[in-house]
Design a protein around this motif. Structure first.
Motif: not given
Length: 447
Positions: A358-378
């Motif tokens: 679960l920790q490995m799958k939940a790392t967010l990396k695949s999404i974070l590498q593409k996500c430019t929607y800043l309000p969700a990242l803040e």
């Protein structure tokens, strides 16, 4: 312990048929109880007696004898191997041709219990000539016989592409596909399972299953009242979707993605798992297929699975599927981020009680590498560990230099303040990202 087995053995050869059958039944029930008793039946040299009298006895004895073989064979590959060695397979295959449906059923059941252990035993069942007769059995009128024969074909098919091909060559797919609409839930479970076990091995086998026109018929199974019919229906669709973008596209065109999304929304627990995986496989193939999952409103039910489910492996599958949906372009990543699921994923990643998977799958990396929607990242700037913080701050350093509105917002929402609080190693990539962000603002604002 009282020495019953040696007493039962001679009774198998008694002159009175009812005594023979009752003795066989007693042995079957003992062997069924656990593997120690099943081993005792093998060591007591009882199997050769059973096998040698199988062919000439009446149907009651045949059923009882097949029951003993099934009861012994179910426990372990070693015990099933003992049945093969005493020549029982040939006799069981002869029983598949019996005029009595009960005898066929008992024989089919025993063969299934032997075949399910491994590919060698399954191959032995195939070599004994069982498959064409099992395909005839699924065409018989008796529902119970259809169920067991379909289950046995499933057990034979599951081990390897070669064994599945044997079942296909005997013409099983067309007959199985016709039974998807049968009103009997237990039969549908076995039919869907058998088709899944065939389709999972290769693109060619999956295409043969699709060519039997199982779409859109199979989608009705996802609305079935029986949980296992739902689960096996979703599993079949998953096993087809995973192979190629073309097969996934075919499922999308048939309305399969929407149907699976409804199914995930309407059930709980492990029934959801194959549907979750199927959406992940479809989304993984291409940007367009991932967009099909987004447009069909697939993200909210996947997010719900993360929150509602208690089992780590189901959460891990949902996290993985969301990663597959969001990893293609900023637009895809934004669709996932807007669902406000990133904080949940981050919490799971940081929770020490989460399984490794679960920790490995939940790392967010695949999404974070593409996500430019800043309000969700803040919101993630508070608690993310350094390895993930690097990706989050990296996205801010990409967007802020080119977007004046985002720069203003970043100050007023307190994002810039949080960035100043991050402790980065001097000269690290994270420190570079922070410097880039700071250089977007006048020095007094940074201070």
């Amino acid at each position: 312990n009282s020495g019953v087995l040696p007493l039962l053995r001679p009774l198998l050869l008694d002159v009175v048929p009812t005594i023979q059958q009752t003795a066989a039944l007693a042995l079957g029930r003992l062997a069924n109880y656990n593997d120690t008793l099943a081993e005792a039946v093998v060591k007591g040299n009882i199997l050769p007696h059973l096998v040698c009298s199988l062919s000439e006895q009446n149907r009651f004895y045949k059923k009882a004898a097949a029951f003993v073989l099934r009861a012994v064979g179910k426990h372990s590959p070693q015990l099933a191997q003992a049945i093969v060695q005493c020549g029982a397979l040939e006799m069981l295959v002869i029983c598949l041709e019996d005029f009595d449906p009960g005898v066929k059923e008992a024989a089919s059941w025993a063969l299934g219990y032997i075949a399910r252990h491994n590919s060698e035993l399954s191959q032995a069942v195939v070599d004994a000539g069982a498959v064409p007769l099992l395909v005839l059995c699924i065409q018989e009128p008796e529902i119970a016989l259809k169920r067991i024969a379909a289950s046995t074909l499933s057990d034979i098919s599951k081990h390897s592409p070669e064994l599945a091909q044997t079942v296909v060559d005997a013409g099983a797919i067309a007959h199985l596909a016709q039974m998807i609409l049968n009103p009997d839930a237990k039969l549908k479970r076995q039919v869907l399972s058998a088709l899944s076990q065939i389709a999972k091995h290769s693109v060619d086998l999956a295409e043969l299953v699709v060519e039997a026109e199982i779409f859109p018929v199979v989608l009705t199974c996802l609305k079935d009242s029986d949980e296992y019919v739902k689960k096996n229906g979703a599993t079949l669709i998953r096993e087809i979707a995973k192979h190629t973008p073309e097969l996934s596209q075919l499922i999308v065109n048939a309305g399969g993605v929407a149907a699976v999304i409804d199914c995930i929304g309407s059930c709980r627990g492990t029934v959801r798992l194959p549907g979750i995986m199927m959406l992940g496989y479809v989304a993984a193939h291409s940007e367009n297929l991932s967009m099909a999952v987004i447009v069909s409103k697939g993200i909210p039910p996947l997010c719900a699975c993360l929150i509602e489910e208690h089992e780590d492996h189901i959460k891990a599958a949902a996290a993985w599927a969301l990663g597959q949906v969001g990893r293609h372009t900023p637009e895809h990543a934004r669709a996932v981020a807007v669902a406000n699921v990133l904080p949940t994923l981050l919490a799971m990643y940081m929770d020490t009680r989460s399984s490794e998977d679960l920790q490995m799958k939940a790392t967010l990396k695949s999404i974070l590498q593409k996500c430019t929607y800043l309000p969700a990242l803040e919101p993630l700037l508070h608690d993310a560990p350094p390895n993930i913080m690097k990706h989050i701050v990296g996205q801010f350093s990409k967007v802020l230099p080119h977007d004046s509105k985002a720069r203003r917002l970043f100050v007023t929402t307190g994002g810039l303040k949080k960035v100043q609080e991050i402790k980065a190693e001097p000269g690290s990539l994270l420190q570079e990202y922070i410097n880039t962000i700071n250089s977007c603002y006048p020095e007094e604002i940074v201070r």
